[in-house]
Design an enzyme around this catalytic site. Structure first.
Site, PDB file in Angstrom:
ATOM      1  N   LYS A 190      -3.883  -5.348  11.163  1.00  0.00           N
ATOM      2  CA  LYS A 190      -3.855  -6.772  10.813  1.00  0.00           C
ATOM      3  C   LYS A 190      -4.184  -7.697  12.000  1.00  0.00           C
ATOM      4  O   LYS A 190      -5.343  -7.782  12.365  1.00  0.00           O
ATOM      5  CB  LYS A 190      -2.525  -7.100  10.129  1.00  0.00           C
TER       6      LYS A 190
ATOM      7  N   ASP B 263       6.396   0.922  12.663  1.00  0.00           N
ATOM      8  CA  ASP B 263       5.197   0.444  11.992  1.00  0.00           C
ATOM      9  C   ASP B 263       5.164  -1.076  12.154  1.00  0.00           C
ATOM     10  O   ASP B 263       5.824  -1.810  11.420  1.00  0.00           O
ATOM     11  CB  ASP B 263       5.217   0.841  10.517  1.00  0.00           C
TER      12      ASP B 263
ATOM     13  N   TYR C 225       6.599  -0.021   3.485  1.00  0.00           N
ATOM     14  CA  TYR C 225       5.227   0.357   3.128  1.00  0.00           C
ATOM     15  C   TYR C 225       4.470   0.693   4.400  1.00  0.00           C
ATOM     16  O   TYR C 225       4.524  -0.062   5.374  1.00  0.00           O
ATOM     17  CB  TYR C 225       4.537  -0.794   2.395  1.00  0.00           C
TER      18      TYR C 225
END
Ligand code: PLP
Length: 446
Positions: free
Chosen positions: A282, A254, A166
């Protein structure tokens, strides 16, 4: 203070303005009904809905350390931790203090600030592949920008991604994503024109694809953490690096979850692989909205204003997000990561024990500080394996844990985020509750 109570004279005997619904009761269900009337599905990120597990989401009134409290005053030991944006625990005093003092200096200027400079320097120091760093506002924006940069830098269009990985809600990467998309069971999403994914190739995780010279970049979650937790096989990342080099494609890591979470150097430090571009989010915002990309100087210099690849953002390098990120990273020493790894091991072993005692053979992968819950007997190596997880069992376990006062993510493909606030005693308490919950879940009761 945020006021939810909009009654002129509230009927509640002791109105708590933070949580009062104006109907005399603080109630998750009433909050949810009101939200449904104002917000599609009542949530501002699809994965927060309880669609795959059933029931009504708890509405959070406040949080501290490992705990969150819902509007009804119930406390939950929280393993969601904002899906990994929080690593020090909720409302860590150093982060709160940093945000409060920065807020007094203004919250956004539209001009560069020393704190952005400092955060970029800290990222460069800890992640040597990031010779230059550009800050933005979310992980989604980071992967979107990384793809544009890779295409602009190589003059090629094709992107290769892995099934179940994702990369946020960016059109070109919403083919066969994990997390919410896996949970919702839809291939890709409506609203993305064929053209937007025409140059996106989706291949299985943990197998090095054969590339050609049409490929601008391969983007990968070096440790897949949105399809359960899938560590890379021994030669996978090394093989990707070599295959990208062979055809002149860029390798994008990522690291929106793994960055500053697996260790100071992220997954690339852990596995000693150097990507061309890295994406962050994050943890680097300490719970505030942030994203970043970093990479090789000659690639990063393709970004505007130096190069032809446009990137801009009104709130990029935001003073509050950067100061919260800096306060978080400041406390994340190697000793802390070691401690977090030990806690992840302890939680993993505990959950394994809980399900074994309940008579279910499951897999609880642990990768450094991350823990997965794969409700199937064998380890998952790719998205196909990950989908063997028993979603019904997860839903029952989720609700049993919620009744016990432990918050897991409402989806079978999310990982657990034990952090600095999850002391050994708290981990043990969670495990004890998991023993009872596993019995209930395996027994098929809810
Ligand atoms: C969360 C996540 C994103 C998206 O970040 P947002 O800040 O939610 O936009 C991208 N990639 C990975 C690996 C993620 O886990």
């Amino acid at each position: 203070m945020i006021r939810f109570c909009d009654e002129v004279s509230c009927p509640a005997a002791a109105c708590d303005p933070v949580v009062c619904t104006g109907k005399g009761v603080a109630d998750n269900e009433i909050m949810f009904q009101r939200s449904l009337a104002a917000i599609p599905g009542g949530v501002n990120s699809s994965i927060r809905a309880f669609k795959s597990v059933g029931g009504t989401p708890y509405f959070v009134a406040r949080a501290k350390g490992a705990s969150i409290w819902d509007v009804e005053g119930r406390e939950y030991l929280d393993l969601v931790q904002s899906y990994g944006a929080i690593i020090l625990g909720h409302a860590h005093p150093r982060v709160v203090e940093a945000i409060c003092s920065a807020a007094g200096d203004g919250t956004s200027y539209g001009a560069p600030t020393p704190r952005e400079m400092k955060l970029a320097e800290v990222i460069r120091e800890r992640v040597p592949s990031c010779e230059l760093v550009r800050l933005m506002n979310s992980g989604t924006e980071a992967t979107m920008t990384a793809v544009r940069l890779a295409r602009g830098a190589t003059g090629r269009d094709r992107i290769v991604k892995f099934a179940g990985n994702y990369h946020g809600a960016t059109d070109a990467l919403l083919a066969a994503g994990g997390s919410g998309i896996a949970t919702l069971g839809i291939a890709g999403t409506a609203g993305v024109p064929k053209g937007a994914v025409a140059d996106t190739m989706v291949v299985p995780f943990n197998i090095v694809p054969q590339l050609d010279e049409l490929v601008a970049a391969v983007i990968v979650e070096p440790v897949a953490a949105n399809a359960g937790l899938i560590p890379p096989d021994a030669e996978f990342l090394q093989g990707l690096r070599a295959e990208c080099d062979r055809v002149g494609a860029l390798l994008i890591f990522d690291e929106v979850i793994t960055g500053f979470r697996l260790g100071a150097g992220g997954a690339q430090g852990h596995f000693a692989i150097t990507p061309d571009i890295s994406c962050f989010g994050k943890v680097i915002g300490g719970g505030l909205p942030i994203g970043a990309i970093g990479g090789r100087r000659e690639v990063m210099e393709c970004l505007s204003p130096l190069g032809p690849v446009f990137h801009a953002g009104t709130l990029s390098g935001n003073p509050l997000a950067t100061v919260a990120g800096l306060a978080s990273l400041d406390l994340l020493t190697d000793d802390v990561y070691e401690e977090l790894c030990a806690r992840a091991e302890r939680l993993g072993a505990g959950l394994r024990g809980a399900f074994a005692a309940a008579g279910a053979q499951i897999d609880v992968p642990v990768m450094a500080t991350l823990v997965g819950v794969h409700l199937a007997p064998g380890a998952a190596h790719n998205f196909e394996d990950a989908k063997e997880t028993d979603e019904g069992l997860y839903g029952r376990f989720f609700h049993a844990m919620l009744s016990e006062g432990v918050a897991l993510a409402p989806g079978a493909y999310e990982v657990l985020f034990p952090g600095l606030a999850h002391t050994e005693a708290i981990i043990d308490e969670i495990v004890e509750r998991a023993y009872r919950s596993a019995v209930v879940a395996v027994g098929g009761r809810t």
